[in-house]
Design a protein around this motif. Structure first.
Motif, PDB file in Angstrom:
ATOM      1  N   PHE A  74      16.446   9.963  15.100  1.00  0.00           N
ATOM      2  CA  PHE A  74      16.540  11.218  15.832  1.00  0.00           C
ATOM      3  C   PHE A  74      15.163  11.701  16.272  1.00  0.00           C
ATOM      4  O   PHE A  74      14.151  11.422  15.615  1.00  0.00           O
TER       5      PHE A  74
ATOM      6  N   SER B 255      15.797  17.723  18.199  1.00  0.00           N
ATOM      7  CA  SER B 255      17.057  18.087  17.556  1.00  0.00           C
ATOM      8  C   SER B 255      16.768  18.821  16.258  1.00  0.00           C
ATOM      9  O   SER B 255      16.076  18.293  15.382  1.00  0.00           O
TER      10      SER B 255
ATOM     11  N   ARG C 230      19.497  19.212  10.000  1.00  0.00           N
ATOM     12  CA  ARG C 230      18.583  18.132   9.673  1.00  0.00           C
ATOM     13  C   ARG C 230      17.613  18.602   8.607  1.00  0.00           C
ATOM     14  O   ARG C 230      17.268  19.791   8.547  1.00  0.00           O
TER      15      ARG C 230
ATOM     16  N   ASN D  52      25.115  15.127  16.180  1.00  0.00           N
ATOM     17  CA  ASN D  52      23.746  14.726  16.500  1.00  0.00           C
ATOM     18  C   ASN D  52      23.689  13.288  17.010  1.00  0.00           C
ATOM     19  O   ASN D  52      22.904  12.973  17.912  1.00  0.00           O
TER      20      ASN D  52
ATOM     21  N   HIS E 244      22.452  12.310  20.862  1.00  0.00           N
ATOM     22  CA  HIS E 244      21.132  11.672  20.820  1.00  0.00           C
ATOM     23  C   HIS E 244      20.777  11.067  22.171  1.00  0.00           C
ATOM     24  O   HIS E 244      19.601  11.050  22.571  1.00  0.00           O
TER      25      HIS E 244
ATOM     26  N   ASP F  65      19.128  13.659  24.243  1.00  0.00           N
ATOM     27  CA  ASP F  65      17.741  13.859  23.814  1.00  0.00           C
ATOM     28  C   ASP F  65      16.823  12.809  24.430  1.00  0.00           C
ATOM     29  O   ASP F  65      15.750  13.128  24.966  1.00  0.00           O
TER      30      ASP F  65
ATOM     31  N   TYR G 281      20.023  22.584  19.135  1.00  0.00           N
ATOM     32  CA  TYR G 281      20.571  22.833  17.807  1.00  0.00           C
ATOM     33  C   TYR G 281      22.059  22.486  17.873  1.00  0.00           C
ATOM     34  O   TYR G 281      22.849  23.254  18.406  1.00  0.00           O
ATOM     35  N   ALA G 282      22.424  21.314  17.364  1.00  0.00           N
ATOM     36  CA  ALA G 282      23.792  20.792  17.479  1.00  0.00           C
ATOM     37  C   ALA G 282      24.176  20.739  18.955  1.00  0.00           C
ATOM     38  O   ALA G 282      23.481  20.108  19.745  1.00  0.00           O
TER      39      ALA G 282
END
Length: 499
Positions: A156, A160, A164, A256, A260, A263, A276-277
């Motif tokens: 990750f 994110s 976590r 997540n 990903h 991201d 955030y989620a």
């Protein structure tokens, strides 16, 4: 099982059950607030990609992993699932139940039960669906989480922040704060429509398969995803061909993993993402750049992941115009010219709803005599003591999250919420609302002596502690940073803005 080098920090963690993964040390660069380095940490080229993880299922049903998972489920408590078995009932024969669960997983006879669907009210109206798995299924999900989380944590990105280790709302808000200070002028304020209900199982499992090649683990995850749901008052099981029910221990990790890819795409394009989620914002230096970032996000989410951005809740705005993220509203005060934060209106409505749920009022309650409201009798009222205990826990948590907010009118912002809490407690004791003799019979001092937490008092303690520490330095586009932003709490239904 193929092993990675010690540098990756996954092989060892996969066997350390019941412990949290180390804090992700990746930091955003100072000159580019929410951005990381051009080559994100955890991203490897195909030639550098290490082998996948095999033979993980035996780590999942390992007795000490199941024991650690059960301890976490027991700690979190929660309601019973469809089978009606509570955490307390499971605990009476925990050793026998865990032994049977171990055997079912090892022999591949384990089958998750459908989740029990419940609906909780949303602050903005409507209801949010939650899925409550059975205690037995929650243990299996937690056992999976303890094995899979360290593996995916190594991949990750620092963008994110949800669910976590070492991260959370506070780290996400710090990055937002930093992005504004470093001159990001526009924001993509995005909202994914029904994210947890529309996740594609095949896409999700393909992404998990990029790291995990254990067919038994993948099959177990698919069984959890397709176990079905039972609606309130219904007897039939509804199939779940899409989505992952919110409420299980494994859902945050799956979210997540699923996002990903978003991201990676935005980081490689050098956009300032904070996620955030399923809640995220993208920062840009100009309006054109923000529209380009939104187009890329839409391409990934709708074109590759089968999701849908909410057309009415997704838009490009300037930072001065204002945007909302994780319970806060960021904007520029037109009177002072300062960039500020405030508690968004939905968060205030959520506060009021949470207090109502903790202070139920009996509408048919008979009138209470004044002598029944004496301090001595109230102090011995076990139901009232439990009610205050639950309210206190919520107030401390709520203040802990929003304590950085400052009002130009001192503690009056917190006093208004304290007044609402005391009013609800008076109504729950007397069965009446509005003003009356019970305001005199139950003055504020009585609630202080009963141990009710005061938000204004908590804020005074926090402010006193802040005075002993140096003020934070920083500039917002060359102006003094509003390190103590302003907030005013309005009445229910009233827009929460600065006067």
């Amino acid at each position: 099982m193929s092993k990675r080098t010690e540098k990756d920090g996954v092989g060892q963690l996969a066997f350390t059950f019941g412990l949290r993964s180390p804090k992700d040390e990746a930091q955003e660069t100072q000159e580019n607030g929410p951005c990381v380095s051009p080559t994100p940490s955890g991203v490897e080229s195909k030639s550098e990609r290490k082998r996948k993880w095999h033979s993980l299922i035996d780590k999942v049903y390992l007795p000490r992993n199941l024991q650690a998972a059960w301890e976490r489920v027991q700690e979190n408590a929660g309601a019973a699932g469809r089978d009606g078995i509570t955490v307390q009932q499971f605990a009476r024969h925990a050793e026998r139940n865990l032994t049977q669960l171990h055997a079912d997983l090892r022999e591949k006879t384990y089958r998750p039960q459908p989740v029990r669907r419940v609906y909780i009210p949303k602050s903005g109206g409507g209801k949010r669906p939650l899925g409550i798995p059975c205690v037995r299924d929650r243990i299996v999900q937690q056992a999976l989480l303890q094995v899979l989380a360290p593996i995916f944590e190594a991949t990750f990105l620092s963008r994110s922040h949800g669910f976590r280790p070492g991260k959370g709302c506070h780290t996400a808000l710090e990055v937002v704060d930093r992005a504004i200070r470093h001159g990001y002028s526009h924001v993509v304020d995005a909202d994914i429509r029904a994210f947890f209900d529309t996740m594609d199982h095949d896409i999700l499992l393909d992404q998990i398969n990029e790291e995990v090649a254990d067919g038994s683990v993948l099959r177990l995850i698919r069984q959890i995803l397709t176990a079905g749901v039972v609606e309130p008052g219904a007897a039939e099981v509804e199939p779940t061909s899409l989505g992952a029910p919110q409420g299980g221990p494994l859902s945050p990790l799956l979210a997540n993993v699923y996002l990903h890819r978003l991201d990676l795409a935005l980081v490689h394009a050098h956009y300032g993402l904070v996620r955030y989620a399923d809640d995220f914002v993208i920062f840009a230096k100009s309006e054109d750049e923000a529209h380009q970032a939104l187009a890329l996000a839409r391409q990934v989410l709708e074109g590759e992941l089968g999701l849908l951005l909410h057309p009415e809740k997704t838009h490009v705005v300037s930072v001065d115009e204002g945007f909302e993220f994780l319970g806060f509203h960021y904007f520029r005060d037109p009177k002072t010219g300062m960039r500020c934060q405030e508690v968004r209106r939905k968060s205030v409505l959520s506060f009021r709803q949470a207090i109502r749920e903790r202070t139920p009022r009996l509408k048919a309650q008979k009138p209470v005599k004044p002598r029944a409201l004496s301090l001595s009798r109230l102090s011995s009222n076990e139901r009232l003591r439990e009610r205050i205990r639950r309210v206190n826990g919520f107030l401390r948590g709520w203040h802990g999250y929003f304590k950085t907010m400052r009002s130009r009118y001192g503690p009056s912002a917190w006093n208004s919420l304290d007044g609402f809490v005391r009013g609800r407690l008076r109504a729950s004791l007397t069965g009446r609302v509005g003003r009356g003799w019970w305001d005199v019979a139950l003055p504020n001092a009585v609630f202080d002596q009963l141990g009710l937490v005061s938000l204004a008092a908590l804020d005074t303690q926090y402010t006193s502690g802040q005075r002993t520490t140096p003020a934070r330095k920083g500039k917002l586009d060359g102006e003094p940073y509003a390190g103590n932003p302003h907030v005013r709490f309005g009445r229910e239904g009233e827009q929460v803005t600065l006067p």
